[in-house]
Design an enzyme around this catalytic site. Sequence first.
Site, short mmCIF file in Angstrom:
data_model
loop_
_atom_site.label_atom_id
_atom_site.label_comp_id
_atom_site.label_asym_id
_atom_site.label_seq_id
_atom_site.Cartn_x
_atom_site.Cartn_y
_atom_site.Cartn_z
N ARG A 229 79.28 -41.67 66.29
CA ARG A 229 80.25 -40.58 66.51
C ARG A 229 80.84 -40.62 67.92
NH1 ARG A 229 80.31 -38.67 61.67
NH2 ARG A 229 78.36 -38.31 60.55
N ASP B 50 78.11 -32.10 63.75
CA ASP B 50 78.44 -33.52 63.93
C ASP B 50 79.86 -33.72 64.45
OD1 ASP B 50 75.92 -34.19 63.02
OD2 ASP B 50 76.58 -34.55 60.95
N SER C 51 68.37 -26.38 60.55
CA SER C 51 68.48 -27.82 60.26
C SER C 51 68.44 -28.05 58.76
CB SER C 51 67.32 -28.57 60.92
OG SER C 51 67.22 -29.87 60.37
N ARG D 92 71.63 -38.15 49.40
CA ARG D 92 70.95 -37.31 48.40
C ARG D 92 71.10 -37.88 47.00
NH1 ARG D 92 71.91 -34.61 52.98
NH2 ARG D 92 70.90 -32.63 53.47
N GLY E 75 68.43 -40.55 60.59
CA GLY E 75 67.59 -39.36 60.65
C GLY E 75 67.51 -38.66 59.30
C1 S3P Z 1 72.43 -33.73 57.92
C2 S3P Z 1 72.15 -32.60 58.65
C3 S3P Z 1 72.48 -32.45 60.08
C4 S3P Z 1 73.50 -33.47 60.54
C5 S3P Z 1 73.19 -34.84 60.03
C6 S3P Z 1 73.14 -34.87 58.52
C7 S3P Z 1 72.03 -33.79 56.51
O1 S3P Z 1 71.30 -32.61 60.83
O2 S3P Z 1 73.59 -33.48 61.95
O3 S3P Z 1 74.18 -35.77 60.48
O4 S3P Z 1 72.53 -34.67 55.78
O5 S3P Z 1 71.22 -32.95 56.10
P1 S3P Z 1 70.28 -31.38 61.11
O6 S3P Z 1 70.03 -30.79 59.81
O7 S3P Z 1 69.05 -31.95 61.68
O8 S3P Z 1 71.02 -30.51 62.07
#
Ligand code: S3P
Length: 427
Positions: free
Chosen positions: A388, A315, A167, A26, A93
Amino acid sequence: MIKTINSAENLKGKIKVPGDKSISHRSVMLGSIANGTTHVSGFLTGDDCLSTIDCFRKMGIEIKIDGTDVTIHGKGLHGLKKPNETLDVGNSGTTLRLITGILAAQNFDCHITGDSSIQKRPMDRVSRPLSLMGASITGNSGEKLFAPFKISGRKLKAIDYTLPVASAQVKSAIILAALYADGTTTITEPEPTRNHTEIMLNYFGANIKNDGNKIICGPVEELYAKDITVPADISSAAYFMAAGIISPDSDITIENVGVNPTRTGIIDVFKEMGADITLENEKIICGEETADINVKTSSLKGVEIGGKIIPRLIDEIPIIAVAACFAEGQTVIKDAQELKVKETNRIKTVVEELKKMGANITETDDGMIINGGNPLKGAIVDSHGDHRIAMSCAIAGIMANGNTLIENSQCVDISFPKFFELLDSLR
Ligand code: S3P
């Protein structure tokens, strides 16, 4: 790379683990679209966050890395340039989902992709709300969207949206798009998820409000660059918390860890299991709560984990499963279907790998059941390319009889470069 793990006990020391992955991502994103220069200290230079830097550099943002200090020369909300090539998020992701929210509002088109794991992770959860805002996101022709895809920037409109799954990544994508929309966007969460986007945006001058399970975010004129100190990542600290709790004669302090309440489910669960954990030296840095976490060898008992707490420890479930192998009685983890769409299907990969070590663990549709108290034996295990899983197997390995060999162990670099060196330094 194959890593050999020997059993260990008497783990003692004060350690530092790398910076928080979510906050590091971020800081680059917001720093890039803010006016002015953002200096970040304690940045996580893991592969995932480097992917975020790479994407913003390709959009004309000058970013300097000096150890864990990162300087971002932001160009304002409308300062990104159309990239000359496809953006590549690697395994990340968080990069893919959050950046899609920003790109949906730019005045250019671009293509985005990632590695083979990322190409299997659902993206319709982000494209659906962004399309309601007027975004154009097109990819494979099927009903579900996966990377690679094309994002064509549009003028966005505000929406009221209820997240079908809890999420933080989806919530954050909508919040970032809402910065550019024509009115006030309201997002309703089924359960609270990590709120680093909201905290950092407000720190940069936005006005995101919370009302119960609603997040209310208006458009902004501009964001103002500010220096950021990233706390250590509780998701990385989790491996050393578990190691200190389950290995005999141990006493470990992990310094300056982010303990934002949306992330501390693991502390609540370990305490409920009977662990000796204390938080010391509590502070608030850049709007984020931090503390030193001390853990000591403890006898654990099995617990039931499910419902509202799941997003607060999503996580950490692989390492909680490892700790549960050493607890008296049964641990049931439920309501954790989201694990199926992480870097790997973590319900499957955790169960498969811990079984190889002799654990009494069963896969369920939304989690797993672990009957603790069976001694683990060293085995050849595979990370499946999931950081992980590699680190969880390493902690199981130090408690197993005999050596454990972890195949594809280099993936720890995604979130925790030098993980194995730090583990060795405690012996
Ligand atoms: C994250 C949110 C989580 C987490 C990922 C990091 C983030 O995913 O599992 O490792 O930085 O917003 P989700 O929001 O898809 O659950």
